[in-house]
Write a protein that holds these residues in place. Structure first.
Motif, short mmCIF file in Angstrom:
data_model
loop_
_atom_site.label_atom_id
_atom_site.label_comp_id
_atom_site.label_asym_id
_atom_site.label_seq_id
_atom_site.Cartn_x
_atom_site.Cartn_y
_atom_site.Cartn_z
N PHE A 78 0.81 -1.21 0.00
CA PHE A 78 0.00 0.00 0.00
C PHE A 78 0.85 1.26 0.00
O PHE A 78 0.55 2.22 -0.71
CB PHE A 78 -0.96 0.01 1.19
CG PHE A 78 -1.87 1.20 1.20
CD1 PHE A 78 -3.02 1.22 0.43
CD2 PHE A 78 -1.58 2.33 1.96
CE1 PHE A 78 -3.86 2.33 0.41
CE2 PHE A 78 -2.41 3.43 1.96
CZ PHE A 78 -3.55 3.43 1.18
N PHE A 79 1.90 1.29 0.80
CA PHE A 79 2.65 2.54 0.95
C PHE A 79 3.45 2.89 -0.31
O PHE A 79 3.86 4.03 -0.48
CB PHE A 79 3.57 2.50 2.17
CG PHE A 79 4.75 1.58 2.05
CD1 PHE A 79 5.97 2.04 1.61
CD2 PHE A 79 4.63 0.25 2.41
CE1 PHE A 79 7.05 1.19 1.51
CE2 PHE A 79 5.70 -0.60 2.32
CZ PHE A 79 6.92 -0.13 1.86
N THR A 80 3.64 1.92 -1.22
CA THR A 80 4.28 2.25 -2.49
C THR A 80 3.24 2.50 -3.58
O THR A 80 3.47 3.32 -4.48
CB THR A 80 5.21 1.10 -2.94
OG1 THR A 80 4.48 -0.12 -3.01
CG2 THR A 80 6.38 0.96 -1.96
N GLN A 81 2.09 1.83 -3.51
CA GLN A 81 1.05 2.01 -4.52
C GLN A 81 0.23 3.28 -4.29
O GLN A 81 -0.26 3.90 -5.23
CB GLN A 81 0.13 0.78 -4.53
CG GLN A 81 0.83 -0.50 -4.91
CD GLN A 81 0.14 -1.72 -4.33
OE1 GLN A 81 -0.88 -1.61 -3.65
NE2 GLN A 81 0.70 -2.90 -4.59
N GLN A 82 0.05 3.63 -3.03
CA GLN A 82 -0.76 4.80 -2.66
C GLN A 82 0.07 5.71 -1.74
O GLN A 82 -0.33 6.03 -0.62
CB GLN A 82 -2.05 4.35 -1.96
CG GLN A 82 -2.91 3.39 -2.74
CD GLN A 82 -3.63 4.06 -3.90
OE1 GLN A 82 -3.60 5.28 -4.03
NE2 GLN A 82 -4.29 3.28 -4.74
N THR A 83 1.21 6.13 -2.24
CA THR A 83 2.17 6.86 -1.41
C THR A 83 1.58 8.13 -0.82
O THR A 83 1.78 8.44 0.37
CB THR A 83 3.43 7.21 -2.24
OG1 THR A 83 3.97 6.00 -2.76
CG2 THR A 83 4.47 7.90 -1.39
N ARG A 84 0.86 8.90 -1.62
CA ARG A 84 0.31 10.17 -1.14
C ARG A 84 -0.64 9.95 0.03
O ARG A 84 -0.58 10.66 1.05
CB ARG A 84 -0.42 10.89 -2.28
CG ARG A 84 -1.02 12.25 -1.88
CD ARG A 84 -1.77 12.87 -3.04
NE ARG A 84 -2.96 12.12 -3.38
CZ ARG A 84 -4.16 12.32 -2.81
NH1 ARG A 84 -4.32 13.23 -1.88
NH2 ARG A 84 -5.22 11.61 -3.19
N LEU A 85 -1.53 8.97 -0.10
CA LEU A 85 -2.48 8.70 0.97
C LEU A 85 -1.79 8.16 2.21
O LEU A 85 -2.13 8.52 3.34
CB LEU A 85 -3.54 7.70 0.49
CG LEU A 85 -4.50 8.20 -0.59
CD1 LEU A 85 -5.47 7.09 -1.01
CD2 LEU A 85 -5.28 9.42 -0.10
N PHE A 86 -0.80 7.30 2.02
CA PHE A 86 -0.08 6.73 3.15
C PHE A 86 0.64 7.82 3.93
O PHE A 86 0.58 7.87 5.16
CB PHE A 86 0.91 5.67 2.65
CG PHE A 86 1.65 4.98 3.76
CD1 PHE A 86 1.01 4.04 4.55
CD2 PHE A 86 2.99 5.24 4.00
CE1 PHE A 86 1.69 3.39 5.57
CE2 PHE A 86 3.67 4.60 5.01
CZ PHE A 86 3.03 3.67 5.80
N HIS A 87 1.31 8.72 3.23
CA HIS A 87 2.02 9.81 3.89
C HIS A 87 1.04 10.73 4.62
O HIS A 87 1.33 11.20 5.73
CB HIS A 87 2.82 10.62 2.87
CG HIS A 87 4.04 9.90 2.38
ND1 HIS A 87 5.02 10.52 1.63
CD2 HIS A 87 4.44 8.61 2.53
CE1 HIS A 87 5.97 9.64 1.34
NE2 HIS A 87 5.63 8.48 1.87
N ALA A 88 -0.12 10.97 4.01
CA ALA A 88 -1.13 11.82 4.65
C ALA A 88 -1.62 11.19 5.95
O ALA A 88 -1.82 11.88 6.96
CB ALA A 88 -2.30 12.06 3.70
N ALA A 89 -1.80 9.87 5.94
CA ALA A 89 -2.26 9.16 7.14
C ALA A 89 -1.25 9.26 8.26
O ALA A 89 -1.60 9.48 9.42
CB ALA A 89 -2.53 7.70 6.80
#
Length: 268
Positions: A78-89
């Motif tokens: 997840f953190f590589t596929q959805q990096t922006r969302l992961f960082h926001a979380a």
């Protein structure tokens, strides 16, 4: 803070012991997942209620003042596929719960408290036949093979059980933290309807729900319903399209939720 110091790998930060977030809460909590039914959830009306958010469901919280009580993610990609969302979380959540092997990756430091998970150990013969109550609730002693590891952890410092859906881990987080009334939002388990935050143009993370639904996901919820849910710990599903049978986790409408947890009324 410099860019270099802001993005140190997690090994530079020692995770807090999970005992530090045990029994820190009480009452109601919403678990927000990514199923398409979550689009109908009135977040602002319930922003005074703690939220446990999983994976990309954090997108619902962007540009809002709501800070998730916990953010939970165990999906390896997840953190590589959805990096922006992961960082926001990581930046927006009060507490972040990740698998311990995330420490091997160079990801941003969580702004709030950080907890690392380990899986529940395999039971010994003594564990199975001692008769001593355990915080690691497992299937019958007679179950063997791959699904013998199905269970529910009441104390995450002793490990967690993987049901192949992060929403099930979020339920273990809710119990561990002390909540006793849990409302599931967006736990549809319907890959064909997609995730509420995905669009035609957006990056889509792989989904393996169908592969594990009957063999692991539903049996895990059934175990929880049989051995964990009680008058002291109740769970309700707000999704009308969820593949979890209502005989396992009862459905509840948002209007009924408001009777149990009054919504916040905002003046115009």
């Amino acid at each position: 803070m410099s860019t270099i110091s802001k993005y140190l790998p997690i090994p530079e930060t020692v995770p807090s012991d999970l005992s530090g977030c045990r029994d820190i809460a009480e009452g109601a909590v919403f678990i927000i997942a990514s199923g398409t039914s979550a689009k109908d959830f009135p977040l602002c009306e319930f922003q005074h209620v703690p939220m446990i958010v999983v994976n990309g469901a954090i997108s619902m919280f962007l540009n809002t003042p709501v800070s998730p009580y916990f953010y939970v993610c165990t999906d390896s990609g997840f953190f590589t596929q959805q990096t922006r969302l992961f960082h926001a979380a990581l930046a927006q959540s009060q507490r972040v719960v990740l698998r311990e092997d995330y420490a091997q990756h160079n990801i941003p430091l969580p702004a709030g408290e950080f907890y690392a998970l380990k899986k529940a150990p395999k039971p010994t013969w003594k564990d199975l036949f001692s008769g001593v109550p355990s915080n690691l609730i497992r299937r019958s002693k007679l179950h063997k093979g791959r699904n013998s590891s199905i269970g529910f952890s009441k104390d995450l410092s002793e490990g967690y059980f993987d049901a192949r859906t992060v929403a099930y881990l979020a339920l273990q987080v809710a119990y561990h933290a002390g909540f006793n009334k849990v409302f599931l939002v967006g736990v549809d388990l319907c890959p064909e309807t997609g995730r509420f935050y995905e669009t035609v143009e957006s990056v889509k993370s792989p989904c393996v729900l169908d592969e594990h639904l009957e063999s692991r996901i539903i049996p895990s919820f059934e175990l929880m319903a049989e051995k964990v849910i009680s008058d002291e710990f109740s769970v309700y599903n707000l999704s009308t399209i969820s593949r979890i049978p209502s005989s396992v986790i009862p459905h509840m409408s948002i209007e009924d939720v408001k009777k149990l947890v009054p919504a916040k009324i905002f003046k115009r």
